[in-house]
Design a protein around this motif. Structure first.
Motif, PDB file in Angstrom:
ATOM      1  N   UNK A  56       0.832  -1.195   0.000  1.00  0.00           N
ATOM      2  CA  UNK A  56       0.000   0.000   0.000  1.00  0.00           C
ATOM      3  C   UNK A  56       0.868   1.247   0.000  1.00  0.00           C
ATOM      4  N   UNK A  57       1.763   1.334  -0.968  1.00  0.00           N
ATOM      5  CA  UNK A  57       2.618   2.504  -1.105  1.00  0.00           C
ATOM      6  C   UNK A  57       2.011   3.456  -2.124  1.00  0.00           C
ATOM      7  N   UNK A  58       2.497   4.695  -2.148  1.00  0.00           N
ATOM      8  CA  UNK A  58       1.960   5.656  -3.104  1.00  0.00           C
ATOM      9  C   UNK A  58       2.107   5.138  -4.534  1.00  0.00           C
ATOM     10  N   UNK A  59       1.086   5.315  -5.327  1.00  0.00           N
ATOM     11  CA  UNK A  59       1.085   4.831  -6.709  1.00  0.00           C
ATOM     12  C   UNK A  59       2.309   5.329  -7.471  1.00  0.00           C
ATOM     13  N   UNK A  60       2.714   6.552  -7.225  1.00  0.00           N
ATOM     14  CA  UNK A  60       3.872   7.128  -7.908  1.00  0.00           C
ATOM     15  C   UNK A  60       5.166   6.367  -7.588  1.00  0.00           C
ATOM     16  N   UNK A  61       5.201   5.677  -6.466  1.00  0.00           N
ATOM     17  CA  UNK A  61       6.405   4.959  -6.037  1.00  0.00           C
ATOM     18  C   UNK A  61       6.480   3.539  -6.574  1.00  0.00           C
ATOM     19  N   UNK A  62       5.456   3.080  -7.251  1.00  0.00           N
ATOM     20  CA  UNK A  62       5.386   1.693  -7.703  1.00  0.00           C
ATOM     21  C   UNK A  62       6.597   1.278  -8.523  1.00  0.00           C
ATOM     22  N   UNK A  63       6.968   2.055  -9.530  1.00  0.00           N
ATOM     23  CA  UNK A  63       8.059   1.649 -10.416  1.00  0.00           C
ATOM     24  C   UNK A  63       9.413   1.631  -9.718  1.00  0.00           C
ATOM     25  N   UNK A  64       9.677   2.598  -8.861  1.00  0.00           N
ATOM     26  CA  UNK A  64      10.983   2.608  -8.185  1.00  0.00           C
ATOM     27  C   UNK A  64      11.049   1.492  -7.150  1.00  0.00           C
ATOM     28  N   UNK A  65       9.944   1.209  -6.480  1.00  0.00           N
ATOM     29  CA  UNK A  65       9.944   0.097  -5.528  1.00  0.00           C
ATOM     30  C   UNK A  65      10.134  -1.223  -6.260  1.00  0.00           C
ATOM     31  N   UNK A  66       9.509  -1.376  -7.417  1.00  0.00           N
ATOM     32  CA  UNK A  66       9.734  -2.576  -8.222  1.00  0.00           C
ATOM     33  C   UNK A  66      11.195  -2.676  -8.648  1.00  0.00           C
ATOM     34  N   UNK A  67      11.823  -1.563  -8.964  1.00  0.00           N
ATOM     35  CA  UNK A  67      13.248  -1.565  -9.332  1.00  0.00           C
ATOM     36  C   UNK A  67      14.115  -2.011  -8.160  1.00  0.00           C
ATOM     37  N   UNK A  68      13.781  -1.547  -6.976  1.00  0.00           N
ATOM     38  CA  UNK A  68      14.527  -1.947  -5.780  1.00  0.00           C
ATOM     39  C   UNK A  68      14.310  -3.426  -5.503  1.00  0.00           C
ATOM     40  N   UNK A  69      13.077  -3.905  -5.642  1.00  0.00           N
ATOM     41  CA  UNK A  69      12.796  -5.331  -5.445  1.00  0.00           C
ATOM     42  C   UNK A  69      13.575  -6.177  -6.449  1.00  0.00           C
ATOM     43  N   UNK A  70      13.645  -5.728  -7.699  1.00  0.00           N
ATOM     44  CA  UNK A  70      14.414  -6.459  -8.714  1.00  0.00           C
ATOM     45  C   UNK A  70      15.892  -6.488  -8.342  1.00  0.00           C
ATOM     46  N   UNK A  71      16.407  -5.374  -7.863  1.00  0.00           N
ATOM     47  CA  UNK A  71      17.799  -5.306  -7.429  1.00  0.00           C
ATOM     48  C   UNK A  71      18.056  -6.333  -6.312  1.00  0.00           C
ATOM     49  N   UNK A  72      17.165  -6.418  -5.357  1.00  0.00           N
ATOM     50  CA  UNK A  72      17.303  -7.368  -4.242  1.00  0.00           C
ATOM     51  C   UNK A  72      17.288  -8.807  -4.785  1.00  0.00           C
ATOM     52  N   UNK A  73      16.338  -9.102  -5.685  1.00  0.00           N
ATOM     53  CA  UNK A  73      16.264 -10.456  -6.265  1.00  0.00           C
ATOM     54  C   UNK A  73      17.537 -10.782  -7.036  1.00  0.00           C
ATOM     55  N   UNK A  74      18.066  -9.810  -7.782  1.00  0.00           N
ATOM     56  CA  UNK A  74      19.300 -10.026  -8.541  1.00  0.00           C
ATOM     57  C   UNK A  74      20.459 -10.363  -7.609  1.00  0.00           C
ATOM     58  N   UNK A  75      20.531  -9.698  -6.473  1.00  0.00           N
ATOM     59  CA  UNK A  75      21.594  -9.973  -5.494  1.00  0.00           C
ATOM     60  C   UNK A  75      21.445 -11.365  -4.910  1.00  0.00           C
ATOM     61  N   UNK A  76      20.223 -11.779  -4.668  1.00  0.00           N
ATOM     62  CA  UNK A  76      19.982 -13.074  -4.054  1.00  0.00           C
ATOM     63  C   UNK A  76      20.260 -14.226  -5.013  1.00  0.00           C
ATOM     64  N   UNK A  77      20.206 -13.954  -6.308  1.00  0.00           N
ATOM     65  CA  UNK A  77      20.422 -15.028  -7.286  1.00  0.00           C
ATOM     66  C   UNK A  77      21.892 -15.222  -7.650  1.00  0.00           C
ATOM     67  N   UNK A  78      22.742 -14.371  -7.099  1.00  0.00           N
ATOM     68  CA  UNK A  78      24.180 -14.477  -7.396  1.00  0.00           C
ATOM     69  C   UNK A  78      24.829 -15.525  -6.548  1.00  0.00           C
TER      70      UNK A  78
END
Length: 78
Positions: A56-78
């Motif tokens: 339930x974050x601000x709609x405007x923050x959706x894309x940057x939060x998704x980018x951060x989540x992708x970054x976290x997933x990328x780190x975990x897959x290394x």
């Protein structure tokens, strides 16, 4: 900007600072602006959103939060 990523909460510091150091430069101008605005939120809200406990974050923050989540997933897959 890097200083604004240092929040005093270990989980946020260990996510936001590396994200800024490794991904910020390659973000679009809009995502850079969204990241700056995201950092204006409180630590408890940031923690909840970035760790995925709340969507339930601000709609405007959706894309940057998704980018951060992708970054976290990328780190975990290394």
């Amino acid at each position: 900007m890097k200083w604004a990523c240092r929040r005093g909460m270990l989980e946020l510091d260990c996510t936001l600072v590396p994200f800024f150091e490794n991904r910020y430069a390659s973000l679009t101008d809009q995502l850079k602006e969204d990241f700056v605005e995201l950092l204006e939120n409180s630590d408890p809200d940031l923690y909840s959103w970035i760790m995925g406990f709340s969507h339930t974050y601000p709609l405007k923050s959706t894309d940057i939060i998704k980018s951060i989540h992708k970054y976290i997933r990328d780190l975990q897959s290394v």
